[in-house]
Design an enzyme around this catalytic site. Sequence first.
Site, PDB file in Angstrom:
ATOM      1  N   ALA A  83      -2.376  12.754   5.329  1.00 16.96           N
ATOM      2  CA  ALA A  83      -2.669  13.019   3.913  1.00 16.96           C
ATOM      3  C   ALA A  83      -3.109  11.754   3.195  1.00 16.96           C
ATOM      4  O   ALA A  83      -3.925  11.797   2.277  1.00 16.96           O
ATOM      5  CB  ALA A  83      -1.434  13.603   3.233  1.00 16.96           C
ATOM      6  N   SER A  84      -2.600  10.605   3.636  1.00 20.07           N
ATOM      7  CA  SER A  84      -2.893   9.353   2.933  1.00 20.07           C
ATOM      8  C   SER A  84      -4.255   8.758   3.301  1.00 20.07           C
ATOM      9  O   SER A  84      -4.708   7.815   2.650  1.00 20.07           O
ATOM     10  CB  SER A  84      -1.810   8.322   3.257  1.00 20.07           C
TER      11      SER A  84
ATOM     12  N   HIS B 125       0.851  -1.204   0.000  1.00 22.61           N
ATOM     13  CA  HIS B 125       0.000   0.000   0.000  1.00 22.61           C
ATOM     14  C   HIS B 125       0.878   1.242   0.000  1.00 22.61           C
ATOM     15  O   HIS B 125       2.104   1.150   0.095  1.00 22.61           O
ATOM     16  CB  HIS B 125      -0.968   0.001   1.190  1.00 22.61           C
TER      17      HIS B 125
ATOM     18  N   HIS C   8      -5.185  -0.594  11.851  1.00 26.11           N
ATOM     19  CA  HIS C   8      -4.562  -1.900  12.110  1.00 26.11           C
ATOM     20  C   HIS C   8      -5.474  -2.798  12.938  1.00 26.11           C
ATOM     21  O   HIS C   8      -6.226  -2.332  13.791  1.00 26.11           O
ATOM     22  CB  HIS C   8      -3.237  -1.708  12.860  1.00 26.11           C
TER      23      HIS C   8
ATOM     24  N   HIS D  31      -7.463  -1.040   5.304  1.00 22.91           N
ATOM     25  CA  HIS D  31      -6.435  -0.300   6.040  1.00 22.91           C
ATOM     26  C   HIS D  31      -6.838   1.168   5.997  1.00 22.91           C
ATOM     27  O   HIS D  31      -7.894   1.505   5.453  1.00 22.91           O
ATOM     28  CB  HIS D  31      -5.060  -0.562   5.398  1.00 22.91           C
TER      29      HIS D  31
ATOM     30  N   ASP E 126       5.827   4.392   5.225  1.00 22.56           N
ATOM     31  CA  ASP E 126       6.622   3.318   5.848  1.00 22.56           C
ATOM     32  C   ASP E 126       6.639   2.056   4.988  1.00 22.56           C
ATOM     33  O   ASP E 126       7.223   1.043   5.382  1.00 22.56           O
ATOM     34  CB  ASP E 126       6.125   3.013   7.270  1.00 22.56           C
TER      35      ASP E 126
ATOM     36  N   ASP F 182       0.731  -8.457  10.346  1.00 26.20           N
ATOM     37  CA  ASP F 182       0.868  -7.123  10.953  1.00 26.20           C
ATOM     38  C   ASP F 182       0.618  -7.184  12.466  1.00 26.20           C
ATOM     39  O   ASP F 182      -0.431  -7.626  12.915  1.00 26.20           O
ATOM     40  CB  ASP F 182      -0.159  -6.219  10.250  1.00 26.20           C
TER      41      ASP F 182
END
Length: 555
Positions: A232-233, A73, A368, A141, A77, A195
């Site tokens: 922003a994402s 994605h 998450h 997500h 990170d 994750d």
Amino acid sequence: MSKNEQKLLIIPLGGIGEIGKNMTVVQYEKEILVIDAGLMFPEEEMLGIDMVIPDITYLVENKDLIKGIIITHGHEDHIGALPYVLQQINVPLYGTRLTMGLVEGKLKETKFKKNIATNVIKPPASVKIGTFTVDFFRVNHSIPDSIGVAIHTPLGTVCHTGDFKFDQTPVDGRIADLHKLAELGTRGVLVLLSDSTNAERQGYTMSEKVVGNTIEEIFSRAKGRIIVATFASNIHRIQQVFDAAFKFGRKVAVVGRSMVNVVNIALNLGYLSIPKDLLMELDDINKLSKEKVVIITTGSQGEPMSALTRMAMCEHKKVEIIPGDTVLIAATPIPGNEKFVARTIDHLFKQGAEVIYEAISGVHVSGHASQEELKLMLNLVKPKYFIPVHGEYRHLIHHANLAKEVGIPQENIFIAENGRVVEFTKDAARMAGKVTAGKVLVDGLGVGDVGNIVLRDRKQLAQDGILIVVVTIDKETAEVVAGPDIISRGFVYVRESEELMEQSREIVRQALRKCQEEEITEWSTIKSQVRDTLGKFLFEQTRRRPMILPIIMEV
């Protein structure tokens, strides 16, 4: 070669024992697939460092074996190290449409010159990459178009979840592909990498739609301007802000470079749906009455140069916080940023704004999975072996304990480290040695040229300052012709410490006389003598250890 001799290696190069710089190597015989190439933001003691990326020595040494990089994605990170990695390794990229759009924007921003083959994947999809068959499946997500992957190898299937949660009512209506996960579990999965970010949190992570309801409630009662700060994402959250603005008859302006970039990319690719004339330029929106205005901005982490922080400090060119503004911080502080966020909130309150933030309202949910969803993932996939990834060490341990609860034997769970090789054969799995891994520090245009010694010097300069000792020595007689002159920066204020400076000059003269008497002419030895003698004296006088820089000139 018989199957007993064949080996499948999984090597995390980042994202284990830390939050960020995610990168995992999957290697079968002479072929490698890389999953993600992310950055990490610098820790407080990394003075002046812009970002931290994984050490890719292993990939550079084996670049001929790499078949591609899969991006799960578009978060920093997971994509942030790509401009640096692709400079050294030119391989195809695989990712979804939005992810590839964000990657291309990032490469353009860093003025990346090389041509890179990009492959846009529309899940559910199955793609042959070398000897690997890779299934891409949708997960939920905090950014749209997130995926997990199942990499089928001759020794078994490696399943990597990417960052995920199970959202039953996602904003875009695309739920995680539970059918695919169950199908993988039925067919058999050799190892699951999952994750671990929220492995400490009990229960389930709430749906993003919950935030939408809270946003609407805040919009319904706000009297003046509304300023929303978020990542922003987080396009789903931005969409919900636009929806609420439309519902309550407000116009929207977007502020902050990264926010403007992402909104433009998402709009062009169809991931944001904005009614005509709802989005306006900041200069135009300032002409409207206060109750008709919404501003979406960066700065939810209190970053010093971000738009919201500059507004809070009265330093923004175009937006000034005024009494009656409602500021909505729709994000939770990343560990380490709590102080910056708290400071920004305090300044916003001082300007007369009403500030709504996570600690006192439901304006943020995580992207998450919490414990029950992590168990659900384990139960759907039913892996033989398990490697918790993407989390600090305590998160990995919590996740490993959840795996034991659902029936995975202790000996089949591997708590890895960055660079640690987990080796699988037909009948067994084990930890098998290490490869080079670690942190590469990026400072300006320099990549990896700042290491521990430079950071140590910066720390010393920051804590105790610097003293520069300038002496001119006669080349023939070794007599002191001029000086010693002492320049202080960040150690003491010279005008108020004249006695200490004079004593320091005398100490330097004594050290130079001693060198002359002992007929020491080697510059490095003279400098060392000055540094040690003066350093000892200053510590006795001040209990400080400034950096001492002797400069000797010959005439």
